[in-house]
Each structure stands twice: as structure tokens, then as C-alpha cells.
Design a protein around this motif. Sequence first.
Motif, PDB file in Angstrom:
ATOM      1  N   ALA A 172       0.828  -1.205   0.000  1.00 22.41           N
ATOM      2  CA  ALA A 172       0.000   0.000   0.000  1.00 22.41           C
ATOM      3  C   ALA A 172       0.863   1.255   0.000  1.00 22.41           C
ATOM      4  O   ALA A 172       1.879   1.336   0.702  1.00 22.41           O
ATOM      5  N   ALA A 173       0.440   2.251  -0.791  1.00 24.74           N
ATOM      6  CA  ALA A 173       1.098   3.559  -0.815  1.00 24.74           C
ATOM      7  C   ALA A 173       0.145   4.561  -0.174  1.00 24.74           C
ATOM      8  O   ALA A 173      -0.952   4.802  -0.685  1.00 24.74           O
ATOM      9  N   ALA A 174       0.555   5.138   0.947  1.00 22.34           N
ATOM     10  CA  ALA A 174      -0.307   6.061   1.689  1.00 22.34           C
ATOM     11  C   ALA A 174       0.355   7.429   1.761  1.00 22.34           C
ATOM     12  O   ALA A 174       1.564   7.540   1.986  1.00 22.34           O
ATOM     13  N   ILE A 175      -0.459   8.469   1.587  1.00 22.24           N
ATOM     14  CA  ILE A 175       0.057   9.837   1.653  1.00 22.24           C
ATOM     15  C   ILE A 175       0.686  10.112   3.016  1.00 22.24           C
ATOM     16  O   ILE A 175       1.636  10.889   3.140  1.00 22.24           O
ATOM     17  N   SER A 176       0.199   9.443   4.046  1.00 24.73           N
ATOM     18  CA  SER A 176       0.755   9.642   5.396  1.00 24.73           C
ATOM     19  C   SER A 176       2.194   9.161   5.507  1.00 24.73           C
ATOM     20  O   SER A 176       2.887   9.495   6.471  1.00 24.73           O
ATOM     21  N   ASP A 177       2.673   8.378   4.508  1.00 24.70           N
ATOM     22  CA  ASP A 177       4.059   7.911   4.528  1.00 24.70           C
ATOM     23  C   ASP A 177       5.028   8.948   3.992  1.00 24.70           C
ATOM     24  O   ASP A 177       6.247   8.765   4.091  1.00 24.70           O
ATOM     25  N   ILE A 178       4.530  10.009   3.372  1.00 28.07           N
ATOM     26  CA  ILE A 178       5.421  11.042   2.845  1.00 28.07           C
ATOM     27  C   ILE A 178       6.123  11.731   4.006  1.00 28.07           C
ATOM     28  O   ILE A 178       5.480  12.218   4.939  1.00 28.07           O
ATOM     29  N   LYS A 179       7.429  11.786   3.929  1.00 26.10           N
ATOM     30  CA  LYS A 179       8.215  12.408   4.998  1.00 26.10           C
ATOM     31  C   LYS A 179       8.700  13.806   4.627  1.00 26.10           C
ATOM     32  O   LYS A 179       8.947  14.640   5.504  1.00 26.10           O
ATOM     33  N   ALA A 180       8.869  14.079   3.349  1.00 30.49           N
ATOM     34  CA  ALA A 180       9.420  15.365   2.907  1.00 30.49           C
ATOM     35  C   ALA A 180       8.392  16.478   3.085  1.00 30.49           C
ATOM     36  O   ALA A 180       7.180  16.244   2.935  1.00 30.49           O
ATOM     37  N   PRO A 181       8.824  17.692   3.426  1.00 28.22           N
ATOM     38  CA  PRO A 181       7.884  18.821   3.514  1.00 28.22           C
ATOM     39  C   PRO A 181       7.226  19.082   2.164  1.00 28.22           C
ATOM     40  O   PRO A 181       7.818  18.842   1.109  1.00 28.22           O
ATOM     41  N   MET A 182       5.992  19.594   2.219  1.00 28.38           N
ATOM     42  CA  MET A 182       5.196  19.732   1.004  1.00 28.38           C
ATOM     43  C   MET A 182       4.750  21.174   0.798  1.00 28.38           C
ATOM     44  O   MET A 182       4.392  21.875   1.745  1.00 28.38           O
ATOM     45  N   TYR A 183       4.777  21.584  -0.468  1.00 29.29           N
ATOM     46  CA  TYR A 183       4.254  22.882  -0.886  1.00 29.29           C
ATOM     47  C   TYR A 183       3.140  22.572  -1.884  1.00 29.29           C
ATOM     48  O   TYR A 183       3.386  21.999  -2.952  1.00 29.29           O
ATOM     49  N   VAL A 184       1.908  22.916  -1.550  1.00 28.82           N
ATOM     50  CA  VAL A 184       0.744  22.507  -2.334  1.00 28.82           C
ATOM     51  C   VAL A 184       0.017  23.749  -2.841  1.00 28.82           C
ATOM     52  O   VAL A 184      -0.307  24.651  -2.056  1.00 28.82           O
ATOM     53  N   VAL A 185      -0.242  23.789  -4.139  1.00 26.91           N
ATOM     54  CA  VAL A 185      -0.888  24.937  -4.775  1.00 26.91           C
ATOM     55  C   VAL A 185      -2.235  24.515  -5.354  1.00 26.91           C
ATOM     56  O   VAL A 185      -2.320  23.529  -6.097  1.00 26.91           O
ATOM     57  N   GLY A 186      -3.285  25.240  -5.003  1.00 27.28           N
ATOM     58  CA  GLY A 186      -4.584  25.109  -5.648  1.00 27.28           C
ATOM     59  C   GLY A 186      -4.892  26.391  -6.394  1.00 27.28           C
ATOM     60  O   GLY A 186      -4.305  27.447  -6.119  1.00 27.28           O
TER      61      GLY A 186
END
Length: 543
Positions: free
Chosen positions: A416-430
Motif C-alpha cells: 500500500a502507498a499512503a500519503i501519510s508515509d510522505i516524509k518530505a515537507p510539502m508545498y501545495v498549490v490550488g
Amino acid sequence: MAKITGGVSPIAMSLAFQDWLLHLATSPGKQMELLDLAIKMSGDLAPVAPERREGENRFSAPEWSAWPFNALSHAFLQTEQFWREATTGVRGVSAHHADVVSFTARQLLDVASPSNYFWTNPEVLHKAYETQGQSVLQGWANWMQDLGGRGQAPKDEHSAYEVGRNVAVTPGKVVYRNELVELIQYKPQTAKVYREPVLIIPSWIMKYYILDLSPHNSMVRYLVEQGHTVYMASWRNPVAADRDLGMDDYLRHGVFDTVREVDRLTGQPIHAVGYCLGGTLLAIAAAVYGSGRHRHAGKLKSVSLLAAQTDFSDPGELGLFIDHSELAFLDAMMWQHGYLDGSQMAGSFRLLNSRDMIWSRIMREYLMGQRNIPNDLMAWNADTTRMPYRMHSEYLKHLFLDNDLAEGRYCVDGKAAAISDIKAPMYVVGTGRDHVSPWKSVYKIHLMADAPVDFVLASGGHNAGIVCEPGHANRSFKSMAHRPPGSHFLSPEEWQQTAEVTEGSWWPHWHAWLARHSAPELAAPPKMPKALCDAPGQYVLGK
């Protein structure tokens, strides 16, 4: 049947209208509300001022204030308001069916808008009078020209923009190629550069150079001028023989292979950037890297997702075209050719914004005789791509239809690939007016990610909101100071009300964020390795 209907399932459509009509027939309260509204609108009681749809500007010209055109526009807006009330708020109708019925009713009403016809549009009549009929003749010529091209844009409309000549011209080299992507390394433009490279994964349903348009609005050029070493994945345009390429192939060859190659060339952790579905694919890859359960070379320093959804439970109006019946019809339509043609997908996007992209265009070009002034973004939009049968079917089913990624069912190599496993900081644009990736849907990553997320809401739509260079007029964005881990969740509405508004482009804000997450010591630019060819490469030219 799929060919006849253009991939739209008449079964799904009929089920939606049955659901709505039967529930409306058994809702006397709703019927009384509609009757009362109709009586008020007819003028028997106090007149009701119609509510205009957001962004409604068809009747804003001063000519529409004169009789009888003011009466025509008023009646149309009242009719639109009545059907909006009739197709929403009927208890018992499924949310998907209600959206389908409301959308279809709006599309049918738009056909009847008085702005679409010569004798009922005062702007058109005024233009004809002002030009002594020349606008009518020119409109007729435009119509005949497009009719000869079967509704396609004239061949010379976008000829001013050519890939490698005046768009996609940032200097660079193709340094790696596999069966799905070419990897472009751009030439440094500064004496010193940030140590961590930037790798961009664009969506595979579009040509990459939307992020490297003309020199003045190229995101790639902006980044290299700020001292970043930039790499870009350029997807190959698939053909019928590629029908069995699936999501795993796109993940492996489009992300894992390019990350491994950038890691080999630089030896540094990577600032990974994904746009649209490329961002969704990157989020899956980032989850794989973060979980530590897979052996893939490379390390991500940060993850930037631009107009990219990770939770598809509310995909906006694009979800109107996606249910099990629609997927069956799309699969049937793709089966013979082995791919979905880009023109078919472009037609769906035009339908989502038919008021501006269909009816306003018809009025302007055929009734007023005014051709669009072509620009680089329009030329890019006309440069369509295809999607392999298997991949297109898989991403619609697993992402849009079943929402496997958000609900923990999406697997890579059986895990399983879960978004909660992401460790790197994120920059999200909408983007505020996004018909493809609604910003509130993009915002839902806050509910899944454990890594720190900096969210930015840019003005504009799915494309124009991202291609937003410094100095672009009438652009702004909303942002909020980074909230520490453990902070309480803010709803999209709360975030929007409290976020700070900044005039101008969001690109400098993003560059500053990348700089903060980079090593403070700058270094000499990396040497350009032996190249396969010059940028923009061969894959982007594939027709």
C-alpha cells in the motif's frame, strides 16, 4: 454506441434523470416551492430578481440594458434560476445524479441563451451596424473556414508558436531517455546554484512545455534564473502499440527512473515538483520513498504539488463524466485504437466550461467576425496528447472512481502507498477557478499528510493560475504562515477567510520556500553531461 455518443453513457444519463424525476414527483413540498417561484417570476406577485451565475458576464455590456434585450436577458436568467432550483435540493436523489441533472440542464439552457443568436444579441447587431455588415461577412467566412476544417482551429491560428523556436526554448539537453520519458537538464543561468536540483513531473495528458512557454512566462526559465538546477520529464505521446502500458509503467519509468537518474547525476536530494496528474503520480512515488519499504534510488528533499489531487472524493464537475457506466463506454471507445485521443478529452474540458469555450467563442467569431488573438497558452492547448487504453482505464477506476489512494488501497509492488508515509515537507498549490482539480479537493491533502504542508491558493484557473509569472496583471494568491505540527485542522472555508492575500505571482513565494528547504551554501553549477540531443527533445514533437 460509445462512438455515437462521444463516450457519454446514455444509460448513466437516463438513470440520473429517473432518480431526479421520480423523487421530484414524490416531493410535494419541493413542487410547491417551485410553483411559488414560478408564480413570482411570472409577475403575478412581486418580481424576483434573478441570481446570476458566478462569473456571468454575457449580459454585462451596456447594450443589454435597452428594451427588448433587457427583457430577454432577464427572462433567460430567471429560467436558469428556476431550473437551478428544480434540479438541486430534491431529497433522496444521489449527489452524483443531482450533479449530472443540474449540469445537463445548465448545458441545455446555455444553448437557448439570447446571447447566442444574431437577432437577440444587441452587441452583435451594434457591431453589424457599426461595420456596415462587414462583421457579418467576416463571421460567415470564419464559419466556412472552420466548417472546412471540421470544427478544428484554422491551421495558421497557432503557427506563430513552434516548439523549440519560440516556446520551449530554455537552453537545455536531453540527458536520459527510456520508453516513456525523456529527461531534460536545463543549462544553469547563474554563477552559483542551490545544491539540491529541481525535478518536474508534468501531467502525462499534456505536453510538458506548459511549464516552459515563452521566455517571459516560462516557469523553468524563472527557476534557473533564481539559481536552481532544473530537470524536466517529457512524456512520449503513446500510439496504438502502447495500449497495455499501465499506471505502474508510468510510475516506474516516469518517476522512479528519472529520480534515479537525477540522483546519479547530482548525488543530492531532490526538490520534486508535480503538476496536475503528474503531481498525483509524484505523491504516490513520494509515499513509496517515505515508507522505506521499497528499494528505489534517490531521496526527496521536498515535494511540490501544483493543482494536483490526492483525494478524488470530490473531483468537481469532471466527476460528472466518471462512473461505472461511463467507464465501460470509454473502455469500449478506446478498445479499437488502443488509446484515448486528445481531441476527445479536450472536448470534455470544453464542455465543463462551455459558456466561455463554446458559446462565447461562437458569438465572437461567427456573429461578430472577431477571431481570437492566438497566444502561447492557446497554442499549447491545441497540441493534444493521447493516453494508452490500460493506463487511462486504471487511473479513472483506481483514482477517480474508487479513490484508492486516499482510502489506503492503492498498491505499488503489492504494498500500500499512503500519503501519510510522505516524509518530505510539502508545498501545495490550488487555483481558485479550477474545473479540473478544484482547490477544495486539493486542500484535502491536509487530512492525509503527516508531513508539514504549506498551502497556497492562487487566482486563475487550472492552467493560467499555475503559469503565473511575476508581473502578470490581475494575479494574486493566498497563503498562511507555516502552522506547527499538532495544530488543529482548518476547514477550507476557515483557511480562505484567515489566509493572507498577496498581490502578484506566487512563484517568488515558492522560490523562497525552496530556498529555505535547501542547503544554505551555494555551489558551482553542475557540468552538463553528454547529451542525447538538445532540448526540447524528440518526444515532445511526437504527433
